[in-house]
Design an enzyme around this catalytic site. Structure first.
Site, PDB file in Angstrom:
ATOM      1  N   SER B 112      69.966  45.028 -64.945  1.00 53.89           N
ATOM      2  CA  SER B 112      68.671  44.579 -65.449  1.00 53.89           C
ATOM      3  C   SER B 112      68.768  44.000 -66.860  1.00 53.89           C
ATOM      4  CB  SER B 112      67.660  45.730 -65.411  1.00 53.89           C
ATOM      5  OG  SER B 112      68.126  46.813 -66.199  1.00 53.89           O
ATOM      6  N   LEU B 114      71.166  42.359 -68.170  1.00 54.34           N
ATOM      7  CA  LEU B 114      71.703  40.998 -68.098  1.00 54.34           C
ATOM      8  C   LEU B 114      70.700  40.055 -67.432  1.00 54.34           C
ATOM      9  CD1 LEU B 114      75.401  41.787 -67.073  1.00 54.34           C
ATOM     10  CD2 LEU B 114      74.512  41.252 -69.349  1.00 54.34           C
ATOM     11  N   ALA B 115      69.970  40.584 -66.452  1.00 58.26           N
ATOM     12  CA  ALA B 115      68.976  39.753 -65.767  1.00 58.26           C
ATOM     13  C   ALA B 115      67.910  39.267 -66.750  1.00 58.26           C
ATOM     14  CB  ALA B 115      68.327  40.556 -64.638  1.00 58.26           C
ATOM     15  N   ARG B 116      67.550  40.125 -67.688  1.00 55.22           N
ATOM     16  CA  ARG B 116      66.469  39.779 -68.622  1.00 55.22           C
ATOM     17  C   ARG B 116      66.862  38.678 -69.597  1.00 55.22           C
ATOM     18  NH1 ARG B 116      65.841  45.754 -68.824  1.00 55.22           N
ATOM     19  NH2 ARG B 116      64.425  46.169 -67.095  1.00 55.22           N
ATOM     20  N   LEU B 138      82.284  36.975 -57.966  1.00 54.23           N
ATOM     21  CA  LEU B 138      80.929  36.830 -58.495  1.00 54.23           C
ATOM     22  C   LEU B 138      80.656  35.361 -58.785  1.00 54.23           C
ATOM     23  CD1 LEU B 138      81.192  39.733 -61.098  1.00 54.23           C
ATOM     24  CD2 LEU B 138      80.180  39.878 -58.816  1.00 54.23           C
ATOM     25  N   GLU B 139      79.406  34.984 -58.673  1.00 52.11           N
ATOM     26  CA  GLU B 139      78.989  33.638 -59.064  1.00 52.11           C
ATOM     27  C   GLU B 139      78.039  33.821 -60.243  1.00 52.11           C
ATOM     28  OE1 GLU B 139      77.940  34.622 -55.707  1.00 52.11           O
ATOM     29  OE2 GLU B 139      79.928  34.207 -54.901  1.00 52.11           O
TER      30      GLU B 139
END
Lengths: 88, 182
Positions: B112, B114-116, B138-139
Site C-alpha cells: 500500500s 508503494l501504491a500510494r 514483476l512489471e
C-alpha cells in the site's frame, strides 16, 4: 512424477531463468523456466493430464512464449523421475 | 482460504513450500509475507524507430521481443529513479517453490505504501500457480506524478498464499503415467 526432455536455448531475461525449447505436436515451443528446476536436459512436469494417440497432454511450469500452458508432447519425450520414485 | 503468517511459517518449516532466502520475521504481516527487489531489472529502449509491438501477429514471440527491446540494468545501493509513466521488468530476490505437497497457490500484490506513490508491481498477472518454482517476475510501472527511486533489496511486493481445494491433474498420478519411455 515425470520429466520432459527439453533443449536448452540460452539465458532467460534474468539470471535465474533459462530459455528452453519443448517439442510439441504443433511444433517447437519456447518457454522461460527456473534454471534450478532443470535436471540434465529435462524439466519436471508432474503427471500427464490427458492422452490422444501417441501424445500426452502436460502442463508446463510456466506459459510458453505463445501463451500455452498445456501442450501435447510425444510420450517418448517423457521419462520417469527416478529420484522422486526413490524418495516417494 | 488465505494463510496467516503462522500457517506460512509452518509450511516452510515442514518443507512443503520454500522461499529462499527465507524472509525474516519482520517481513510478515498477519496474512502475507513481503518479498524484495532483485538488483537486476530490464529497461525498455525508447529510441527504437518504427518498433511497434504486435502481440496478435502470427509467430509473435514475446520473450524475443522483450530481449531485443530491453537492456539489463543492475541497481546499485544508490538506487535508480523510475521515471513517471515508465515500465520496467523486475524480479524478486527470493525464489519461491509452491510444491504441490503444500496444496497452495499464491498471489503477488503490491504494497500500500508503494501504491500510494503510484508504483504498480504487476500488470494484471498476479497469480502464482500451485507447483510454481522460481523467482517472481514483476512489471513495475510508475503511475505517479514523480520519479520513484528503486533500490535493491527494498520490500517491493507481498505474497498472499491461499490453500487450494483438491489436487490438480498434473499432481495426480493418472492412468497415463505408465505410458512413457523408460
Amino acid at each position: 512424477m515425470l520429466l520432459l526432455k527439453i533443449k536448452t536455448l540460452g539465458e532467460g531475461l534474468h539470471p535465474s531463468e533459462v530459455f528452453v525449447s519443448v517439442e510439441t505436436r504443433d511444433g517447437p515451443e519456447q518457454v522461460a523456466v527456473d534454471a534450478k528446476a532443470l535436471r540434465n536436459g529435462t524439466l519436471p512436469i508432474g503427471w500427464p493430464v490427458a492422452k490422444t494417440g501417441d501424445f500426452l497432454l502436460v502442463e508446463l511450469p510456466r506459459p510458453t512464449v505463445s501463451g500455452a500452458r498445456r501442450v501435447w508432447v510425444r510420450k517418448e519425450d517423457l521419462v520417469p523421475d527416478k529420484m522422486a520414485r526413490k524418495t516417494a | 482460504m488465505i494463510l496467516t503468517d503462522r500457517e506460512i511459517q509452518k509450511l516452510l518449516k515442514e518443507g512443503l513450500i520454500s522461499i529462499e532466502p527465507e524472509p525474516p520475521i519482520d517481513a510478515y504481516d498477519s496474512t502475507a509475507v513481503d518479498l524484495t527487489l532483485d538488483p537486476l531489472i530490464r529497461r525498455f529502449r525508447t529510441n527504437v524507430p518504427g518498433l511497434i509491438i504486435d502481440p496478435g501477429a502470427p509467430g509473435y514471440k514475446a520473450a524475443e521481443l522483450i530481449r531485443s527491446a530491453t537492456d539489463p540494468f543492475t541497481l546499485t545501493e544508490q538506487g535508480w529513479e523510475l521515471p513517471r509513466g515508465t515500465l520496467v521488468l523486475a524480479w524478486t530476490k527470493e525464489r519461491v517453490d509452491l510444491n504441490f505437497k503444500g496444496k497452495v497457490a499464491a498471489r503477488v500484490e503490491g504494497k500500500s505504501g508503494l501504491a500510494r506513490i503510484g508504483l504498480g508491481i504487476h500488470v494484471t498477472a498476479p497469480t502464482i500457480h500451485a507447483g510454481f518454482p522460481g523467482t517472481i517476475q514483476l512489471e513495475l510501472v510508475n503511475h505517479g506524478p514523480l520519479p520513484i527511486k528503486l533500490r535493491p533489496g527494498m520490500a517491493i511486493c507481498q505474497l498472499i498464499i491461499e490453500t487450494i481445494k483438491g489436487t490438480p491433474s498434473k499432481a495426480h498420478k493418472s492412468q497415463f503415467a505408465g505410458q512413457v519411455a523408460r
